[in-house]
Design a protein around this motif. Sequence first.
Motif, mmCIF file in Angstrom:
data_model
loop_
_atom_site.group_PDB
_atom_site.id
_atom_site.type_symbol
_atom_site.label_atom_id
_atom_site.label_comp_id
_atom_site.label_asym_id
_atom_site.label_seq_id
_atom_site.Cartn_x
_atom_site.Cartn_y
_atom_site.Cartn_z
ATOM 1 N N MET A 17 0.830 -1.200 0.000
ATOM 2 C CA MET A 17 0.000 0.000 0.000
ATOM 3 C C MET A 17 0.861 1.245 0.000
ATOM 4 O O MET A 17 2.052 1.193 0.280
ATOM 5 C CB MET A 17 -0.919 0.008 1.206
ATOM 6 N N TYR A 18 0.218 2.341 -0.332
ATOM 7 C CA TYR A 18 0.820 3.643 -0.128
ATOM 8 C C TYR A 18 -0.270 4.597 0.313
ATOM 9 O O TYR A 18 -1.461 4.380 0.090
ATOM 10 C CB TYR A 18 1.605 4.154 -1.336
ATOM 11 N N LYS A 25 1.246 16.121 -2.586
ATOM 12 C CA LYS A 25 2.294 15.815 -3.573
ATOM 13 C C LYS A 25 3.306 14.778 -3.106
ATOM 14 O O LYS A 25 4.380 14.655 -3.686
ATOM 15 C CB LYS A 25 3.028 17.102 -3.949
ATOM 16 N N GLY A 26 2.975 14.029 -2.069
ATOM 17 C CA GLY A 26 3.925 13.029 -1.584
ATOM 18 C C GLY A 26 3.234 11.817 -1.000
ATOM 19 O O GLY A 26 2.213 11.925 -0.332
ATOM 20 N N LEU A 27 3.799 10.661 -1.275
ATOM 21 C CA LEU A 27 3.266 9.393 -0.783
ATOM 22 C C LEU A 27 4.244 8.771 0.207
ATOM 23 O O LEU A 27 5.437 9.075 0.187
ATOM 24 C CB LEU A 27 3.062 8.411 -1.943
ATOM 25 N N HIS A 28 3.742 7.871 1.035
ATOM 26 C CA HIS A 28 4.595 7.001 1.834
ATOM 27 C C HIS A 28 4.327 5.586 1.334
ATOM 28 O O HIS A 28 3.186 5.127 1.326
ATOM 29 C CB HIS A 28 4.298 7.111 3.327
ATOM 30 N N LEU A 29 5.400 4.901 0.893
ATOM 31 C CA LEU A 29 5.295 3.561 0.306
ATOM 32 C C LEU A 29 5.570 2.486 1.351
ATOM 33 O O LEU A 29 6.483 2.632 2.161
ATOM 34 C CB LEU A 29 6.336 3.400 -0.807
ATOM 35 N N ALA A 49 9.544 7.488 1.457
ATOM 36 C CA ALA A 49 8.815 8.613 0.868
ATOM 37 C C ALA A 49 8.894 8.557 -0.652
ATOM 38 O O ALA A 49 9.891 8.128 -1.215
ATOM 39 C CB ALA A 49 9.393 9.927 1.372
ATOM 40 N N ASP A 50 7.833 8.983 -1.288
ATOM 41 C CA ASP A 50 7.781 9.095 -2.749
ATOM 42 C C ASP A 50 7.202 10.460 -3.074
ATOM 43 O O ASP A 50 5.988 10.636 -3.118
ATOM 44 C CB ASP A 50 6.923 7.978 -3.339
ATOM 45 N N LEU A 51 8.086 11.438 -3.262
ATOM 46 C CA LEU A 51 7.656 12.774 -3.672
ATOM 47 C C LEU A 51 7.522 12.740 -5.181
ATOM 48 O O LEU A 51 8.440 13.083 -5.918
ATOM 49 C CB LEU A 51 8.664 13.823 -3.200
ATOM 50 N N PHE A 52 6.368 12.268 -5.646
ATOM 51 C CA PHE A 52 6.194 11.892 -7.051
ATOM 52 C C PHE A 52 6.326 13.042 -8.034
ATOM 53 O O PHE A 52 6.443 12.813 -9.231
ATOM 54 C CB PHE A 52 4.897 11.110 -7.280
#
Length: 176
Positions: A91-92, A100-104, A125-128
């Motif tokens: 999940m994320y 503007k950012g996800l946690h994977l 972190a995924d700052l996509f």
Amino acid sequence: MALPNSSFLPLLALLLLYWGFNLPKRQPKETKLVFYVHDYLSGHDTSAITVAGKDGPKTSVLHFGTMVAVDDRVTEGPDPKSKEIGRAQGMYINSQLDGKGLHLMFSIIFTDGEFKGSTLEIQGADLFAMMEREFSIVSGTGYFRFVKGYGIMTTQFIDIPNLRAILKLDVTVNHY
């Protein structure tokens, strides 16, 4: 049974210490991998769905607090028709107030190829909005037992209106 001569014990202890400190140390192996994750929140081949958010499961992944469950294809190349070598399952969550950012938090489960049956556990972190971003490899199984490492994620393709992306993961891990 007689006890060994007391002068023999210090000699034995010195021998064991010398042996223990001079044995060749087991060096970790370094493995570098490149694979592609196909993350599709729409279309006939949807592999990720929103499961929670401020408006329930209908919330956009681009909004803070939205959680997405994934079971994405992992392939050898960026082409959607490339050979599938595994799945990215987990999940994320959109964890940045501006969206503007996800946690994977997901596992790469290898289902084919050299690492079949092994896993890598990814977190970070995924700052996509960034073209390149770094993430952690925090664990693994099978070939990747006792792994630690990192990866660089690069967006190869993104279709924001349809929420479809192909991500390149360039991974470096150390393991025994």
